[in-house]
Design a protein around this motif. Sequence first.
Motif, PDB file in Angstrom:
ATOM      1  N   LEU A 141       0.819  -1.213   0.000  1.00  0.00           N
ATOM      2  CA  LEU A 141       0.000   0.000   0.000  1.00  0.00           C
ATOM      3  C   LEU A 141       0.853   1.264   0.000  1.00  0.00           C
ATOM      4  CD1 LEU A 141      -2.835   1.207   0.091  1.00  0.00           C
ATOM      5  CD2 LEU A 141      -2.734   1.072   2.582  1.00  0.00           C
ATOM      6  N   ASP A 142       1.948   1.271   0.744  1.00  0.00           N
ATOM      7  CA  ASP A 142       2.809   2.459   0.780  1.00  0.00           C
ATOM      8  C   ASP A 142       3.400   2.759  -0.594  1.00  0.00           C
ATOM      9  OD1 ASP A 142       2.305   2.748   3.467  1.00  0.00           O
ATOM     10  OD2 ASP A 142       4.078   1.623   4.097  1.00  0.00           O
ATOM     11  N   THR A 143       3.801   1.704  -1.305  1.00  0.00           N
ATOM     12  CA  THR A 143       4.326   1.906  -2.658  1.00  0.00           C
ATOM     13  C   THR A 143       3.246   2.424  -3.589  1.00  0.00           C
ATOM     14  OG1 THR A 143       5.922   0.116  -2.299  1.00  0.00           O
ATOM     15  CG2 THR A 143       5.514   0.780  -4.561  1.00  0.00           C
ATOM     16  N   LEU A 144       2.033   1.911  -3.433  1.00  0.00           N
ATOM     17  CA  LEU A 144       0.929   2.341  -4.281  1.00  0.00           C
ATOM     18  C   LEU A 144       0.586   3.808  -4.077  1.00  0.00           C
ATOM     19  CD1 LEU A 144      -1.320   1.619  -6.292  1.00  0.00           C
ATOM     20  CD2 LEU A 144      -2.697   0.854  -4.351  1.00  0.00           C
ATOM     21  N   LEU A 145       0.736   4.300  -2.845  1.00  0.00           N
ATOM     22  CA  LEU A 145       0.378   5.680  -2.545  1.00  0.00           C
ATOM     23  C   LEU A 145       1.531   6.653  -2.765  1.00  0.00           C
ATOM     24  CD1 LEU A 145      -1.692   5.129   0.728  1.00  0.00           C
ATOM     25  CD2 LEU A 145      -2.557   5.484  -1.581  1.00  0.00           C
ATOM     26  N   ALA A 146       2.753   6.223  -2.473  1.00  0.00           N
ATOM     27  CA  ALA A 146       3.886   7.151  -2.495  1.00  0.00           C
ATOM     28  C   ALA A 146       4.765   7.017  -3.728  1.00  0.00           C
ATOM     29  CB  ALA A 146       4.748   6.956  -1.236  1.00  0.00           C
ATOM     30  N   HIS A 147       4.737   5.880  -4.388  1.00  0.00           N
ATOM     31  CA  HIS A 147       5.628   5.651  -5.536  1.00  0.00           C
ATOM     32  C   HIS A 147       4.799   5.255  -6.759  1.00  0.00           C
ATOM     33  CE1 HIS A 147       9.117   5.834  -2.870  1.00  0.00           C
ATOM     34  NE2 HIS A 147       8.442   5.070  -2.037  1.00  0.00           N
ATOM     35  N   ARG A 148       3.859   6.122  -7.082  1.00  0.00           N
ATOM     36  CA  ARG A 148       2.979   5.849  -8.203  1.00  0.00           C
ATOM     37  C   ARG A 148       3.715   5.913  -9.541  1.00  0.00           C
ATOM     38  NH1 ARG A 148      -2.901   8.711  -7.654  1.00  0.00           N
ATOM     39  NH2 ARG A 148      -3.071   7.730  -5.611  1.00  0.00           N
ATOM     40  N   ALA A 149       4.745   6.739  -9.610  1.00  0.00           N
ATOM     41  CA  ALA A 149       5.478   6.887 -10.877  1.00  0.00           C
ATOM     42  C   ALA A 149       6.142   5.576 -11.286  1.00  0.00           C
ATOM     43  CB  ALA A 149       6.520   7.999 -10.747  1.00  0.00           C
ATOM     44  N   ASP A 150       6.704   4.857 -10.307  1.00  0.00           N
ATOM     45  CA  ASP A 150       7.327   3.570 -10.630  1.00  0.00           C
ATOM     46  C   ASP A 150       6.289   2.569 -11.129  1.00  0.00           C
ATOM     47  OD1 ASP A 150       9.678   4.702  -9.764  1.00  0.00           O
ATOM     48  OD2 ASP A 150       9.505   3.897  -7.729  1.00  0.00           O
ATOM     49  N   LEU A 151       5.115   2.555 -10.514  1.00  0.00           N
ATOM     50  CA  LEU A 151       4.059   1.651 -10.974  1.00  0.00           C
ATOM     51  C   LEU A 151       3.573   2.041 -12.366  1.00  0.00           C
ATOM     52  CD1 LEU A 151       1.956   1.228  -7.699  1.00  0.00           C
ATOM     53  CD2 LEU A 151       3.670  -0.317  -8.633  1.00  0.00           C
ATOM     54  N   ASN A 152       3.498   3.342 -12.629  1.00  0.00           N
ATOM     55  CA  ASN A 152       3.085   3.780 -13.967  1.00  0.00           C
ATOM     56  C   ASN A 152       4.073   3.320 -15.033  1.00  0.00           C
ATOM     57  OD1 ASN A 152       0.833   5.063 -12.904  1.00  0.00           O
ATOM     58  ND2 ASN A 152       1.883   7.016 -12.686  1.00  0.00           N
ATOM     59  N   ASP A 170      -7.010   7.156  -9.444  1.00  0.00           N
ATOM     60  CA  ASP A 170      -7.503   7.187  -8.068  1.00  0.00           C
ATOM     61  C   ASP A 170      -7.235   5.850  -7.397  1.00  0.00           C
ATOM     62  OD1 ASP A 170      -8.507   9.768  -8.433  1.00  0.00           O
ATOM     63  OD2 ASP A 170     -10.381   8.981  -9.263  1.00  0.00           O
ATOM     64  N   VAL A 171      -6.981   5.949  -6.089  1.00  0.00           N
ATOM     65  CA  VAL A 171      -6.804   4.767  -5.245  1.00  0.00           C
ATOM     66  C   VAL A 171      -7.746   4.908  -4.064  1.00  0.00           C
ATOM     67  CG1 VAL A 171      -5.217   3.402  -3.859  1.00  0.00           C
ATOM     68  CG2 VAL A 171      -4.400   4.500  -5.956  1.00  0.00           C
ATOM     69  N   GLU A 172      -8.725   4.031  -3.958  1.00  0.00           N
ATOM     70  CA  GLU A 172      -9.687   4.054  -2.863  1.00  0.00           C
ATOM     71  C   GLU A 172      -9.353   2.923  -1.895  1.00  0.00           C
ATOM     72  OE1 GLU A 172     -13.614   3.828  -4.373  1.00  0.00           O
ATOM     73  OE2 GLU A 172     -13.396   5.541  -5.743  1.00  0.00           O
ATOM     74  N   ILE A 173      -9.202   3.286  -0.613  1.00  0.00           N
ATOM     75  CA  ILE A 173      -8.890   2.303   0.421  1.00  0.00           C
ATOM     76  C   ILE A 173      -9.986   2.351   1.484  1.00  0.00           C
ATOM     77  CG2 ILE A 173      -6.409   2.395   0.033  1.00  0.00           C
ATOM     78  CD1 ILE A 173      -6.142   4.305   2.330  1.00  0.00           C
ATOM     79  N   PRO A 174     -10.116   1.306   2.310  1.00  0.00           N
ATOM     80  CA  PRO A 174     -11.167   1.302   3.346  1.00  0.00           C
ATOM     81  C   PRO A 174     -11.011   2.461   4.331  1.00  0.00           C
ATOM     82  CG  PRO A 174     -10.274  -0.905   3.025  1.00  0.00           C
ATOM     83  CD  PRO A 174      -9.395   0.023   2.247  1.00  0.00           C
ATOM     84  N   GLU A 175     -12.150   2.859   4.918  1.00  0.00           N
ATOM     85  CA  GLU A 175     -12.154   3.998   5.840  1.00  0.00           C
ATOM     86  C   GLU A 175     -11.312   3.713   7.078  1.00  0.00           C
ATOM     87  OE1 GLU A 175     -15.421   6.861   8.145  1.00  0.00           O
ATOM     88  OE2 GLU A 175     -16.076   5.179   6.878  1.00  0.00           O
ATOM     89  N   MET A 176     -11.331   2.473   7.568  1.00  0.00           N
ATOM     90  CA  MET A 176     -10.522   2.131   8.736  1.00  0.00           C
ATOM     91  C   MET A 176      -9.035   2.322   8.455  1.00  0.00           C
ATOM     92  SD  MET A 176     -10.454  -1.502  10.792  1.00  0.00           S
ATOM     93  CE  MET A 176     -12.233  -1.388  11.030  1.00  0.00           C
ATOM     94  N   MET A 177      -8.617   1.939   7.256  1.00  0.00           N
ATOM     95  CA  MET A 177      -7.226   2.120   6.886  1.00  0.00           C
ATOM     96  C   MET A 177      -6.892   3.613   6.745  1.00  0.00           C
ATOM     97  SD  MET A 177      -4.359   0.684   6.319  1.00  0.00           S
ATOM     98  CE  MET A 177      -4.966  -1.007   6.296  1.00  0.00           C
ATOM     99  N   GLN A 178      -7.831   4.411   6.291  1.00  0.00           N
ATOM    100  CA  GLN A 178      -7.597   5.854   6.195  1.00  0.00           C
ATOM    101  C   GLN A 178      -7.373   6.466   7.574  1.00  0.00           C
ATOM    102  OE1 GLN A 178     -10.734   7.729   3.990  1.00  0.00           O
ATOM    103  NE2 GLN A 178     -10.480   6.440   2.186  1.00  0.00           N
TER     104      GLN A 178
END
Length: 282
Positions: free
Chosen positions: A127-138, A163-171
């Motif tokens: 999840l951290d990579t998905l949120l903070a390192h989006r350029a590498d995934l792109n 967009d990346v939607e995560i559960p409210e508890m995780m937010q």
Amino acid sequence: MPPETILIILAVIFLIVFLFASLRVIKEYERAVTFRLGRLRGPLGPGLIFILPFLDKMVRVDLRVVTLTIPPQEVITKDNVTARVNAVVMFRVTDPVMSVMTVENHAIATSQFAQTTLRSVVGRADLDTLLAHRADLNEDLAHSIAQQAEQWGVEVPVVEIKDVEIPEMMQRAMAREAEAERERRAKVISARGELQASEELRDAAITLSEAPASLQLRYLQTLLELGADQNSTVVFPLPMDIVGPLMNAVNRFSGDADKDLDETRTKPGLAVVDRAVESESR
């Protein structure tokens, strides 16, 4: 009207209809992939082209960049967090013949392959990579999709996760983590500030000790600052070079007095008086 004239008129009409049915206008951003009796003639255009009705079949291919929106995908990340991810894919046809001959519909094929690749790439990241390192995934997405789409005569220059939607508890958990991180940084910055201030004060003390006149000027400046405020209580700071000798004299005086008292108590004639004084005080 003679039959010959009628035949000529019919022939002219047929020729005009045939010409209108045979002529096609291909725009600058299009190419026409034509087949004659099922055999490929190659891409034609842009401009005015000629085809034979009922013998040639033409497929128009748009060469402009197409923006394709990938619908949200349910993805489980590497650290077992469920997320909904959507993306945007931009592609364009570079080889019209391959886009028609190798795949039935290159747009649908690109969309389906982009969806499966998105789930695969995001599933290998946390999840951290998905949120903070989006350029590498792109970049990983673009490379994987472009490698497959190249076989269809399609170029994929851009793939972006929207967009990346995560559960409210995780937010909420991430919000608490971010707050704790900010507090930690604030404490570290404050500690570094105290360290720098102490170093500056040490340097200032060394400088003042080397020049006694500057210490006196600092003392007068302090008095001036205290007098500028409308306070009912005035504090007069005294330098240590003035207070030091006075404190030493007081200590010597008190030490001499204690010594004389001890010598007086050691005399035989005054021992009874001391005991009487002590009993009276009790």
